[in-house]
Motif scaffolding. Structure first.
Motif, mmCIF file in Angstrom:
data_model
loop_
_atom_site.group_PDB
_atom_site.id
_atom_site.type_symbol
_atom_site.label_atom_id
_atom_site.label_comp_id
_atom_site.label_asym_id
_atom_site.label_seq_id
_atom_site.Cartn_x
_atom_site.Cartn_y
_atom_site.Cartn_z
ATOM 1 N N ALA A 20 0.837 -1.204 0.000
ATOM 2 C CA ALA A 20 0.000 0.000 0.000
ATOM 3 C C ALA A 20 0.867 1.248 0.000
ATOM 4 O O ALA A 20 2.038 1.225 0.398
ATOM 5 C CB ALA A 20 -0.926 -0.013 1.213
ATOM 6 N N ASP A 70 0.340 5.926 0.186
ATOM 7 C CA ASP A 70 -0.586 7.027 0.429
ATOM 8 C C ASP A 70 -0.435 8.111 -0.638
ATOM 9 O O ASP A 70 -0.582 9.300 -0.362
ATOM 10 C CB ASP A 70 -0.381 7.621 1.830
ATOM 11 C CG ASP A 70 1.042 8.134 2.051
ATOM 12 O OD1 ASP A 70 1.869 8.014 1.118
ATOM 13 O OD2 ASP A 70 1.314 8.649 3.150
ATOM 14 N N GLY A 95 -2.997 7.212 -5.905
ATOM 15 C CA GLY A 95 -3.905 6.083 -6.072
ATOM 16 C C GLY A 95 -4.410 5.945 -7.504
ATOM 17 O O GLY A 95 -3.960 6.653 -8.415
ATOM 18 N N ASP A 155 -8.941 1.002 -2.559
ATOM 19 C CA ASP A 155 -8.639 2.375 -2.166
ATOM 20 C C ASP A 155 -7.984 2.367 -0.782
ATOM 21 O O ASP A 155 -8.500 1.755 0.162
ATOM 22 C CB ASP A 155 -9.934 3.185 -2.131
ATOM 23 C CG ASP A 155 -9.683 4.662 -1.902
ATOM 24 O OD1 ASP A 155 -8.499 5.067 -1.878
ATOM 25 O OD2 ASP A 155 -10.666 5.412 -1.748
ATOM 26 N N ASN A 156 -6.828 3.054 -0.654
ATOM 27 C CA ASN A 156 -6.127 3.112 0.634
ATOM 28 C C ASN A 156 -6.468 4.389 1.397
ATOM 29 O O ASN A 156 -6.046 4.545 2.541
ATOM 30 C CB ASN A 156 -4.610 3.028 0.411
ATOM 31 C CG ASN A 156 -3.870 2.677 1.680
ATOM 32 O OD1 ASN A 156 -4.312 1.836 2.453
ATOM 33 N ND2 ASN A 156 -2.737 3.331 1.919
ATOM 34 N N ALA A 174 -4.012 0.325 -2.423
ATOM 35 C CA ALA A 174 -3.652 -0.880 -1.671
ATOM 36 C C ALA A 174 -3.880 -2.083 -2.566
ATOM 37 O O ALA A 174 -4.995 -2.284 -3.064
ATOM 38 C CB ALA A 174 -4.471 -0.985 -0.391
ATOM 39 N N ARG A 218 -4.031 -5.980 -2.536
ATOM 40 C CA ARG A 218 -4.185 -7.086 -1.588
ATOM 41 C C ARG A 218 -4.102 -8.417 -2.343
ATOM 42 O O ARG A 218 -4.781 -8.602 -3.352
ATOM 43 C CB ARG A 218 -5.515 -7.000 -0.851
ATOM 44 C CG ARG A 218 -5.737 -5.669 -0.161
ATOM 45 C CD ARG A 218 -7.099 -5.638 0.541
ATOM 46 N NE ARG A 218 -7.364 -4.312 1.084
ATOM 47 C CZ ARG A 218 -6.917 -3.890 2.265
ATOM 48 N NH1 ARG A 218 -6.197 -4.718 3.023
ATOM 49 N NH2 ARG A 218 -7.198 -2.680 2.685
#
Length: 443
Positions: free
Chosen positions: A377, A379, A382, A429-430, A435, A437
């Protein structure tokens, strides 16, 4: 929840046929009922008319005393299955069978408690007398009941056998559909070699299966040809690119002016990116074709992630970013260590490459009930939800101007490696940032 076979074409056709047959049976039963009952009523009326005519003949010939005598004889001759006779004088006194005659002469029906109706013919006589001759409609009632019972039984039997036949046909139909669905799922999971098994029954599904199998063979051949072309091009290009790299390395050892040396370094970087693109293309082609097997062995995911963190921390720092690691110790998955390493490395490189300075990047792993989840992830900016499925396609870049670094193959290759391992990869969405996964399911 509705049973699946209720929605099949076979069952709906059987239900429609049953409905048509039921309506036809009802119409036929109604026709038979009204035709036969009309004939029975006509026969009953003729009998009453004949009896009334005989009584009136004696009445007109010999008077009312002879009429009473004839009625008494008829009542004594057939006490159980006789007609009903009523004679009412001008004072309203009723003799013989007590039937309340209507004030108007002619035909009428007389209702009785706990007994069938009477069909009555009322005839006026001289001196205010009235003669009534009636017959029980028991025969008509019994016939009506028999028709209703037989029709009900017939319709019940038709409904039962039709629904049973529809269910059997629908179940067989669903089994055939299930065969097709299983094959299409296998094909959708990149198994183009899957074929529909033929049962040799020669029905419509068998012919459809033959057609689909031929289509799959053609698709498999076309895809293999395309993949072979891609792999061959990438493989053939590696040799001249390798020689070009050697030549650039030789130039790097020479004393060159600063401007020429900077151009040389940029050329080497561009060449390395190009060679990396060809290598990724070859790897993706191998993944999609299934020509490269996966080494199924225990992979210490915790140690692997720690090593990747150590490798890429310095690169992230040089880019003005921070890479953190939080992996539970002792996490082990089954798979190909080299491919899993490449998948996670691609995700980390993607986060570093496509984010600016000051962005925090993290890689974490933990065990769950479903398996082991790995999350890479950041910040940063995105990726919008509308583009998350698109970025998994080869060469797709969020920056359409292609001014950003990278070939657009990193996420695509990572997705295919995850798929080959039976892992689920999701872009989420982080808040802010992205993110990725990856869930390695327990086996």
């Amino acid at each position: 929840m509705a049973i699946r076979w209720l929605k099949t074409v076979n069952f709906q056709f059987a239900a429609l046929s049953t409905l048509v047959f039921t309506v036809f049976t009802l119409l036929l039963s109604a026709f038979i009922y009204y035709t036969v009952s009309a004939g029975m009523e006509r026969e009953l009326r003729d009998h009453i008319i004949s009896e009334t005519a005989q009584l009136l003949g004696d009445y007109y010939d010999s008077g009312s005393d002879e009429l009473r005598h004839d009625i008494v004889e008829r009542r004594e001759r057939a006490p159980n299955s006789r007609l009903k006779y009523t004679l009412v004088n001008d004072q309203g006194v009723t003799v013989f069978d007590r039937i309340e005659l209507p004030p108007i002469a002619g035909w009428s029906y007389i209702s009785r408690t706990n007994a069938p109706e009477l069909l009555l013919l009322t005839t006026p006589l001289e001196g205010g007398f009235r003669l009534g001759v009636a017959a029980s409609t028991r025969g008509l009632s019994e016939f009506s009941g028999a028709i209703k019972r037989s029709t009900g039984l017939m319709i019940t039997a038709v409904l039962f056998f039709s629904l049973a036949a529809g269910a059997i046909l629908s179940s067989r139909f669903l089994k055939q559909v299930e065969r097709l669905r299983n094959i299409t799922e296998q094909v959708g999971a990149q198994s183009l070699s899957a074929r529909i098994p033929l049962l040799g029954v020669g029905d419509d599904f068998e012919q459809l299966a033959v057609t689909i199998n031929k289509m799959l063979e053609r698709i498999e051949k076309l895809v293999a040809d395309v993949q072979n072309v891609s792999v061959n091009i990438a493989h053939d290009m590696r040799t001249p690119l390798g020689r070009l790299r050697q030549q650039l390395d030789q130039l790097e050892g020479l004393e060159l002016p600063q401007e020429a040396n900077e151009l040389l370094q940029r050329a080497i970087c561009t060449l390395e990116e190009t060679m990396g693109t060809f290598a990724a293309l070859m790897r993706i082609a191998e993944m999609e074709s299934g020509s490269t097997g996966i080494e199924r062995e225990p992979v210490d995911l915790s140690t692997l992630i720690a090593n990747l963190h150590e490798t890429y921390s310095a690169i992230a720092e040089d880019n003005g970013q921070q890479l953190s690691c939080n992996a539970t110790s002792g996490l082990v998955v089954q798979g190909d260590k080299a491919l899993i390493t490449q998948m996670l490395a691609n995700l980390i490189e993607n986060a570093i490459t496509h984010n600016c300075a000051g962005v925090a990047i993290s890689i974490s792993a933990m065990g769950q009930a479903e398996g082991v989840e790995v999350v890479v992830a950041d910040d940063g900016l995105g990726i919008s939800e509308a583009l998350r499925s698109e970025v998994l396609k080869p060469f797709f870049q969020v920056d359409r101007s292609r001014q950003s670094r990278g070939s657009g193959l990193g996420l695509s290759l990572a997705a295919r490696i995850a798929e080959r391992h039976g892992a689920a990869m999701e872009l989420a969405d982080n808040a802010p940032g992205l993110a990725v996964r990856i869930l390695f399911k327990r086996t």
